[in-house]
Design a protein around this motif. Structure first.
Motif, PDB file in Angstrom:
ATOM      1  N   MET A   1       0.850  -1.188   0.000  1.00  0.00           N
ATOM      2  CA  MET A   1       0.000   0.000   0.000  1.00  0.00           C
ATOM      3  C   MET A   1       0.888   1.241   0.000  1.00  0.00           C
ATOM      4  N   LYS A   2       0.696   2.114  -0.893  1.00  0.00           N
ATOM      5  CA  LYS A   2       1.555   3.273  -1.039  1.00  0.00           C
ATOM      6  C   LYS A   2       1.078   4.409  -0.137  1.00  0.00           C
ATOM      7  N   ALA A   3       2.029   4.961   0.568  1.00  0.00           N
ATOM      8  CA  ALA A   3       1.684   6.062   1.477  1.00  0.00           C
ATOM      9  C   ALA A   3       1.430   7.332   0.699  1.00  0.00           C
ATOM     10  N   ARG A   4       0.516   8.118   1.209  1.00  0.00           N
ATOM     11  CA  ARG A   4       0.211   9.416   0.611  1.00  0.00           C
ATOM     12  C   ARG A   4       0.824  10.512   1.464  1.00  0.00           C
ATOM     13  N   ASN A   5       1.264  11.548   0.823  1.00  0.00           N
ATOM     14  CA  ASN A   5       1.797  12.693   1.554  1.00  0.00           C
ATOM     15  C   ASN A   5       0.705  13.288   2.419  1.00  0.00           C
ATOM     16  N   ARG A   6       1.047  13.604   3.668  1.00  0.00           N
ATOM     17  CA  ARG A   6       0.011  14.054   4.609  1.00  0.00           C
ATOM     18  C   ARG A   6      -0.633  15.385   4.200  1.00  0.00           C
ATOM     19  N   THR A   7       0.050  16.175   3.362  1.00  0.00           N
ATOM     20  CA  THR A   7      -0.533  17.450   2.945  1.00  0.00           C
ATOM     21  C   THR A   7      -1.644  17.251   1.927  1.00  0.00           C
ATOM     22  N   ILE A   8      -1.687  16.073   1.270  1.00  0.00           N
ATOM     23  CA  ILE A   8      -2.707  15.802   0.259  1.00  0.00           C
ATOM     24  C   ILE A   8      -4.010  15.342   0.911  1.00  0.00           C
ATOM     25  N   ILE A   9      -3.901  14.768   2.096  1.00  0.00           N
ATOM     26  CA  ILE A   9      -5.083  14.218   2.766  1.00  0.00           C
ATOM     27  C   ILE A   9      -6.059  15.343   3.099  1.00  0.00           C
ATOM     28  N   SER A  10      -7.301  15.157   2.704  1.00  0.00           N
ATOM     29  CA  SER A  10      -8.307  16.188   2.970  1.00  0.00           C
ATOM     30  C   SER A  10      -9.288  15.780   4.056  1.00  0.00           C
ATOM     31  N   GLU A  11      -9.479  14.469   4.251  1.00  0.00           N
ATOM     32  CA  GLU A  11     -10.460  14.045   5.244  1.00  0.00           C
ATOM     33  C   GLU A  11     -10.238  12.609   5.689  1.00  0.00           C
ATOM     34  N   PHE A  12     -10.806  12.300   6.860  1.00  0.00           N
ATOM     35  CA  PHE A  12     -10.886  10.943   7.383  1.00  0.00           C
ATOM     36  C   PHE A  12     -12.354  10.538   7.390  1.00  0.00           C
ATOM     37  N   LEU A  13     -12.583   9.254   7.617  1.00  0.00           N
ATOM     38  CA  LEU A  13     -13.950   8.745   7.729  1.00  0.00           C
ATOM     39  C   LEU A  13     -14.164   8.171   9.129  1.00  0.00           C
ATOM     40  N   LEU A  14     -15.132   8.719   9.841  1.00  0.00           N
ATOM     41  CA  LEU A  14     -15.490   8.211  11.166  1.00  0.00           C
ATOM     42  C   LEU A  14     -16.576   7.146  10.996  1.00  0.00           C
ATOM     43  N   LEU A  15     -16.231   5.894  11.244  1.00  0.00           N
ATOM     44  CA  LEU A  15     -17.175   4.801  11.018  1.00  0.00           C
ATOM     45  C   LEU A  15     -18.253   4.728  12.084  1.00  0.00           C
ATOM     46  N   GLY A  16     -18.048   5.387  13.222  1.00  0.00           N
ATOM     47  CA  GLY A  16     -19.080   5.415  14.262  1.00  0.00           C
ATOM     48  C   GLY A  16     -19.148   4.126  15.056  1.00  0.00           C
ATOM     49  N   LEU A  17     -20.310   3.874  15.656  1.00  0.00           N
ATOM     50  CA  LEU A  17     -20.485   2.716  16.526  1.00  0.00           C
ATOM     51  C   LEU A  17     -21.025   1.502  15.793  1.00  0.00           C
ATOM     52  N   THR A  18     -21.627   1.710  14.616  1.00  0.00           N
ATOM     53  CA  THR A  18     -22.167   0.598  13.845  1.00  0.00           C
ATOM     54  C   THR A  18     -22.224   0.972  12.373  1.00  0.00           C
ATOM     55  N   ASP A  19     -22.124  -0.036  11.527  1.00  0.00           N
ATOM     56  CA  ASP A  19     -22.227   0.217  10.085  1.00  0.00           C
ATOM     57  C   ASP A  19     -23.612  -0.119   9.548  1.00  0.00           C
ATOM     58  N   ASP A  20     -24.550  -0.409  10.470  1.00  0.00           N
ATOM     59  CA  ASP A  20     -25.924  -0.719  10.065  1.00  0.00           C
ATOM     60  C   ASP A  20     -26.763   0.563  10.105  1.00  0.00           C
ATOM     61  N   PRO A  21     -27.218   1.065   8.960  1.00  0.00           N
ATOM     62  CA  PRO A  21     -28.001   2.316   8.919  1.00  0.00           C
ATOM     63  C   PRO A  21     -29.290   2.257   9.726  1.00  0.00           C
ATOM     64  N   GLN A  22     -29.832   1.056   9.924  1.00  0.00           N
ATOM     65  CA  GLN A  22     -31.078   0.927  10.677  1.00  0.00           C
ATOM     66  C   GLN A  22     -30.914   1.324  12.150  1.00  0.00           C
ATOM     67  N   HIS A  23     -29.689   1.218  12.651  1.00  0.00           N
ATOM     68  CA  HIS A  23     -29.438   1.555  14.051  1.00  0.00           C
ATOM     69  C   HIS A  23     -29.134   3.032  14.251  1.00  0.00           C
ATOM     70  N   HIS A  24     -28.920   3.763  13.161  1.00  0.00           N
ATOM     71  CA  HIS A  24     -28.526   5.170  13.263  1.00  0.00           C
ATOM     72  C   HIS A  24     -29.563   6.046  13.972  1.00  0.00           C
ATOM     73  N   PRO A  25     -30.869   5.911  13.681  1.00  0.00           N
ATOM     74  CA  PRO A  25     -31.849   6.749  14.413  1.00  0.00           C
ATOM     75  C   PRO A  25     -31.818   6.511  15.917  1.00  0.00           C
ATOM     76  N   LEU A  26     -31.666   5.238  16.315  1.00  0.00           N
ATOM     77  CA  LEU A  26     -31.607   4.923  17.745  1.00  0.00           C
ATOM     78  C   LEU A  26     -30.362   5.546  18.382  1.00  0.00           C
ATOM     79  N   ILE A  27     -29.226   5.405  17.716  1.00  0.00           N
ATOM     80  CA  ILE A  27     -27.975   5.969  18.237  1.00  0.00           C
ATOM     81  C   ILE A  27     -28.066   7.490  18.300  1.00  0.00           C
TER      82      ILE A  27
END
Length: 312
Positions: free
Chosen positions: A1-27
């Motif tokens: 996996m090739k590393a990217r220069n840190r200045t190019i990175i624009s965002e991260f992804l926060l996966l949260g507590l679950t990947d099931d969209p059905q649980h999102h309203p409850l959370i």
């Protein structure tokens, strides 16, 4: 996996507590409720302390600072999570992620030191009651809080500046609901040996010193209480530090339990769920512990609420 220069990175992804969209309203509803309760409860503590002259003492001065810190810590993590769930967007900017990590480090560090300062206050009150007003002068109280803030700022800035030196890979998914330092280090493609050593060193220093201070204070407190001749005196002395001891037990007990259980969890999402127990729950429960166990706070809150309701 090739590393990217840190200045190019624009965002991260926060996966949260679950990947099931059905649980999102409850959370979303659960965390919104917890956040509102945290804000309201801690604000009531601050307003009660500031409005009643009888509570203008070192113990309640430190308590109001702890309540303010709890509000800030919860505000650093939960609103962004709620916005992401509502917008169905898991992204957080590179700058925003590092800023969030820095603020979490600062407020968690400050929580450690404030609890230690409060333990010292109880130690002086119980072990040296005749000298309490001479030792715990307003100037010393303010100085203790300012020193706690300064040390926490140094700790957070040093670790955040070390994060800026890391390069990240194309996999920028954080299996958490906020930008936790340990998760960011795991995503780095560059050598993280130095920052890992620094993290362990600063955690041992800035985390170990407050814990040692709290343990030492309560050993001295327990020794003084056991030497008291009357059971009524022992009960009265213990009741003055019962609320603080409950808060300390909740904060360190949940943090220790989560870190131990995380070592045996094979799922990162389960570890993220467990981390709620020390990053959200103590801040929500602290006002209830003090208002239920402390007679002065309870009476002041009643008067404050009655006064405000009568004006409506």
């Amino acid at each position: 996996m090739k590393a990217r220069n840190r200045t190019i990175i624009s965002e991260f992804l926060l996966l949260g507590l679950t990947d099931d969209p059905q649980h999102h309203p409850l959370i979303f509803n659960l965390f919104l409720t917890m956040y509102l309760v945290t804000i309201l409860g801690n604000l009531l503590i601050i307003l009660a302390v500031s409005s009643d002259s009888h509570l203008h003492s070192p113990m309640y001065f430190f308590l109001s600072n702890l309540s303010f810190n709890d509000i800030c810590l919860s505000t650093t993590t939960i609103p962004k999570m709620l916005v992401n769930i509502q917008a169905q967007d898991q992204s957080i900017t590179y700058t925003g992620c590092l800023a969030q990590a820095c603020f979490v480090l600062f407020y968690v560090g400050l929580e450690h030191f404030l609890l230690a300062v409060m333990a010292y206050d109880r130690y002086v009150a119980i072990c040296h009651p005749l000298k309490y007003t001479v030792i715990m002068l307003p100037r010393l109280c303010v100085l203790l809080v300012l020193c706690s803030v300064f040390i926490s700022v140094v700790d957070a800035l040093v670790l955040t500046l070390m994060l800026l030196r890391l390069s990240f890979c194309t996999d920028l998914e954080i299996p958490h609901f906020f930008c936790e330092l340990a998760q960011l280090i795991k995503l780095a493609c560059s050598d993280a040996f130095i920052i890992n050593i620094l993290v362990y060193f600063m955690a041992s220093l800035f985390g170990g010193v407050p814990v040692f201070g709290i343990i030492f204070s309560y050993i001295q407190i327990a020794s003084s209480i056991l030497r008291m001749p009357s059971s009524e005196g022992r009960y009265k002395a213990f009741s003055t530090c019962g609320s603080h001891l409950s808060v300390v037990s909740l904060f360190y007990g949940t943090a220790f339990g989560v870190h131990i259980s995380a070592a045996f969890m094979d799922s990162m999402s389960k570890a993220a769920v467990a981390s709620v127990m020390y990053s959200v729950v103590p801040q929500m429960l602290n006002p209830f512990i003090y208002s239920l166990r402390n007679r002065d706070i309870k009476e002041t809150l009643k008067k404050f609420l009655v006064r405000k309701t009568s004006l409506l």
